[in-house]
Design a protein around this motif. Structure first.
Motif, mmCIF file in Angstrom:
data_model
loop_
_atom_site.group_PDB
_atom_site.id
_atom_site.type_symbol
_atom_site.label_atom_id
_atom_site.label_comp_id
_atom_site.label_asym_id
_atom_site.label_seq_id
_atom_site.Cartn_x
_atom_site.Cartn_y
_atom_site.Cartn_z
ATOM 1 N N SER A 6 0.828 -1.208 0.000
ATOM 2 C CA SER A 6 0.000 0.000 0.000
ATOM 3 C C SER A 6 0.860 1.254 0.000
ATOM 4 O O SER A 6 0.565 2.229 -0.705
ATOM 5 C CB SER A 6 -0.922 0.028 1.215
ATOM 6 O OG SER A 6 -1.803 -1.066 1.193
ATOM 7 N N VAL A 7 1.934 1.233 0.771
ATOM 8 C CA VAL A 7 2.832 2.387 0.828
ATOM 9 C C VAL A 7 3.464 2.624 -0.544
ATOM 10 O O VAL A 7 3.534 3.761 -1.021
ATOM 11 C CB VAL A 7 3.923 2.178 1.904
ATOM 12 C CG1 VAL A 7 4.959 3.286 1.851
ATOM 13 C CG2 VAL A 7 3.296 2.096 3.276
ATOM 14 N N VAL A 8 3.906 1.559 -1.191
ATOM 15 C CA VAL A 8 4.536 1.685 -2.508
ATOM 16 C C VAL A 8 3.528 2.184 -3.543
ATOM 17 O O VAL A 8 3.850 3.067 -4.358
ATOM 18 C CB VAL A 8 5.164 0.340 -2.942
ATOM 19 C CG1 VAL A 8 5.606 0.375 -4.394
ATOM 20 C CG2 VAL A 8 6.324 -0.019 -2.044
ATOM 21 N N VAL A 9 2.315 1.674 -3.500
ATOM 22 C CA VAL A 9 1.292 2.112 -4.456
ATOM 23 C C VAL A 9 0.969 3.594 -4.256
ATOM 24 O O VAL A 9 0.889 4.358 -5.226
ATOM 25 C CB VAL A 9 0.015 1.243 -4.334
ATOM 26 C CG1 VAL A 9 -1.152 1.858 -5.099
ATOM 27 C CG2 VAL A 9 0.294 -0.164 -4.829
ATOM 28 N N VAL A 10 0.816 4.015 -3.007
ATOM 29 C CA VAL A 10 0.532 5.430 -2.728
ATOM 30 C C VAL A 10 1.693 6.297 -3.209
ATOM 31 O O VAL A 10 1.496 7.333 -3.842
ATOM 32 C CB VAL A 10 0.252 5.652 -1.222
ATOM 33 C CG1 VAL A 10 0.249 7.123 -0.871
ATOM 34 C CG2 VAL A 10 -1.062 5.012 -0.846
ATOM 35 N N PHE A 11 2.935 5.853 -2.931
ATOM 36 C CA PHE A 11 4.097 6.620 -3.369
ATOM 37 C C PHE A 11 4.137 6.744 -4.887
ATOM 38 O O PHE A 11 4.369 7.836 -5.421
ATOM 39 C CB PHE A 11 5.393 5.974 -2.864
ATOM 40 C CG PHE A 11 6.621 6.616 -3.449
ATOM 41 C CD1 PHE A 11 7.070 7.831 -2.979
ATOM 42 C CD2 PHE A 11 7.309 6.020 -4.494
ATOM 43 C CE1 PHE A 11 8.187 8.448 -3.530
ATOM 44 C CE2 PHE A 11 8.422 6.616 -5.049
ATOM 45 C CZ PHE A 11 8.865 7.834 -4.566
ATOM 46 N N LEU A 12 3.932 5.643 -5.599
ATOM 47 C CA LEU A 12 3.993 5.681 -7.063
ATOM 48 C C LEU A 12 2.903 6.560 -7.662
ATOM 49 O O LEU A 12 3.164 7.318 -8.609
ATOM 50 C CB LEU A 12 3.908 4.268 -7.642
ATOM 51 C CG LEU A 12 5.128 3.393 -7.409
ATOM 52 C CD1 LEU A 12 4.870 1.974 -7.900
ATOM 53 C CD2 LEU A 12 6.352 3.982 -8.078
ATOM 54 N N LEU A 13 1.714 6.481 -7.118
ATOM 55 C CA LEU A 13 0.632 7.345 -7.615
ATOM 56 C C LEU A 13 0.939 8.817 -7.369
ATOM 57 O O LEU A 13 0.765 9.664 -8.259
ATOM 58 C CB LEU A 13 -0.698 6.965 -6.958
ATOM 59 C CG LEU A 13 -1.307 5.646 -7.400
ATOM 60 C CD1 LEU A 13 -2.500 5.297 -6.524
ATOM 61 C CD2 LEU A 13 -1.704 5.688 -8.857
ATOM 62 N N LEU A 14 1.420 9.126 -6.171
ATOM 63 C CA LEU A 14 1.766 10.515 -5.866
ATOM 64 C C LEU A 14 2.949 10.983 -6.706
ATOM 65 O O LEU A 14 2.978 12.129 -7.161
ATOM 66 C CB LEU A 14 2.086 10.668 -4.371
ATOM 67 C CG LEU A 14 0.903 10.563 -3.424
ATOM 68 C CD1 LEU A 14 1.390 10.551 -1.982
ATOM 69 C CD2 LEU A 14 -0.074 11.700 -3.649
ATOM 70 N N TRP A 15 3.936 10.098 -6.915
ATOM 71 C CA TRP A 15 5.109 10.479 -7.698
ATOM 72 C C TRP A 15 4.695 10.878 -9.109
ATOM 73 O O TRP A 15 5.109 11.927 -9.599
ATOM 74 C CB TRP A 15 6.125 9.343 -7.759
ATOM 75 C CG TRP A 15 7.399 9.775 -8.402
ATOM 76 C CD1 TRP A 15 8.472 10.314 -7.777
ATOM 77 C CD2 TRP A 15 7.718 9.750 -9.805
ATOM 78 N NE1 TRP A 15 9.448 10.616 -8.704
ATOM 79 C CE2 TRP A 15 9.013 10.276 -9.950
ATOM 80 C CE3 TRP A 15 7.039 9.317 -10.939
ATOM 81 C CZ2 TRP A 15 9.641 10.392 -11.189
ATOM 82 C CZ3 TRP A 15 7.659 9.437 -12.179
ATOM 83 C CH2 TRP A 15 8.950 9.961 -12.291
ATOM 84 N N TRP A 16 3.885 10.065 -9.763
ATOM 85 C CA TRP A 16 3.443 10.395 -11.124
ATOM 86 C C TRP A 16 2.628 11.675 -11.139
ATOM 87 O O TRP A 16 2.739 12.500 -12.047
ATOM 88 C CB TRP A 16 2.640 9.245 -11.738
ATOM 89 C CG TRP A 16 3.531 8.236 -12.357
ATOM 90 C CD1 TRP A 16 3.809 6.994 -11.892
ATOM 91 C CD2 TRP A 16 4.307 8.399 -13.559
ATOM 92 N NE1 TRP A 16 4.706 6.385 -12.726
ATOM 93 C CE2 TRP A 16 5.029 7.211 -13.751
ATOM 94 C CE3 TRP A 16 4.459 9.432 -14.475
ATOM 95 C CZ2 TRP A 16 5.876 7.037 -14.830
ATOM 96 C CZ3 TRP A 16 5.310 9.254 -15.545
ATOM 97 C CH2 TRP A 16 6.004 8.069 -15.711
ATOM 98 N N TRP A 17 1.779 11.842 -10.138
ATOM 99 C CA TRP A 17 0.955 13.040 -10.071
ATOM 100 C C TRP A 17 1.830 14.286 -9.960
ATOM 101 O O TRP A 17 1.667 15.247 -10.725
ATOM 102 C CB TRP A 17 0.006 12.918 -8.881
ATOM 103 C CG TRP A 17 -1.033 13.989 -8.790
ATOM 104 C CD1 TRP A 17 -1.766 14.520 -9.796
ATOM 105 C CD2 TRP A 17 -1.454 14.655 -7.606
ATOM 106 N NE1 TRP A 17 -2.620 15.480 -9.308
ATOM 107 C CE2 TRP A 17 -2.450 15.572 -7.968
ATOM 108 C CE3 TRP A 17 -1.088 14.545 -6.276
ATOM 109 C CZ2 TRP A 17 -3.076 16.391 -7.046
ATOM 110 C CZ3 TRP A 17 -1.720 15.356 -5.361
ATOM 111 C CH2 TRP A 17 -2.704 16.263 -5.752
#
Length: 83
Positions: A6-17
């Motif tokens: 979950s932490v990795v998914v949140v990070f990746l989504l925020l990073w792209w955003w």
């Protein structure tokens, strides 16, 4: 949010955003582009700087979100039940 996936998914989504929001910052176009080049192509896009900035901001935002969830300051389950 103790689950690392979950932490990795949140990070990746925020990073792209954040990266996509940073792309137009400081863009300058070539005044007279060479033949075959798009006239809207940026002169120096500074992608490494934008990727680094997106990484730093995404790390801070992920840490903040992780803290909010771990401290139980906000719960989506409670919000849905009370709705």
């Amino acid at each position: 949010m103790n689950d690392w996936i979950s932490v990795v998914v949140v990070f990746l989504l925020l990073w792209w955003w954040f990266f996509l929001m940073a792309l137009p910052i400081g863009v300058r176009v070539v005044e007279e582009p060479e033949e075959g080049h798009a006239p809207s192509a940026p002169k120096r896009p500074h992608l490494w700087k934008k990727a680094l900035g997106a990484t730093i901001v995404a790390l801070l935002a992920t840490t903040l979100i992780n803290y909010i969830i771990a401290a139980d300051l906000f719960s989506f389950r409670d919000a849905i039940e009370n709705w």
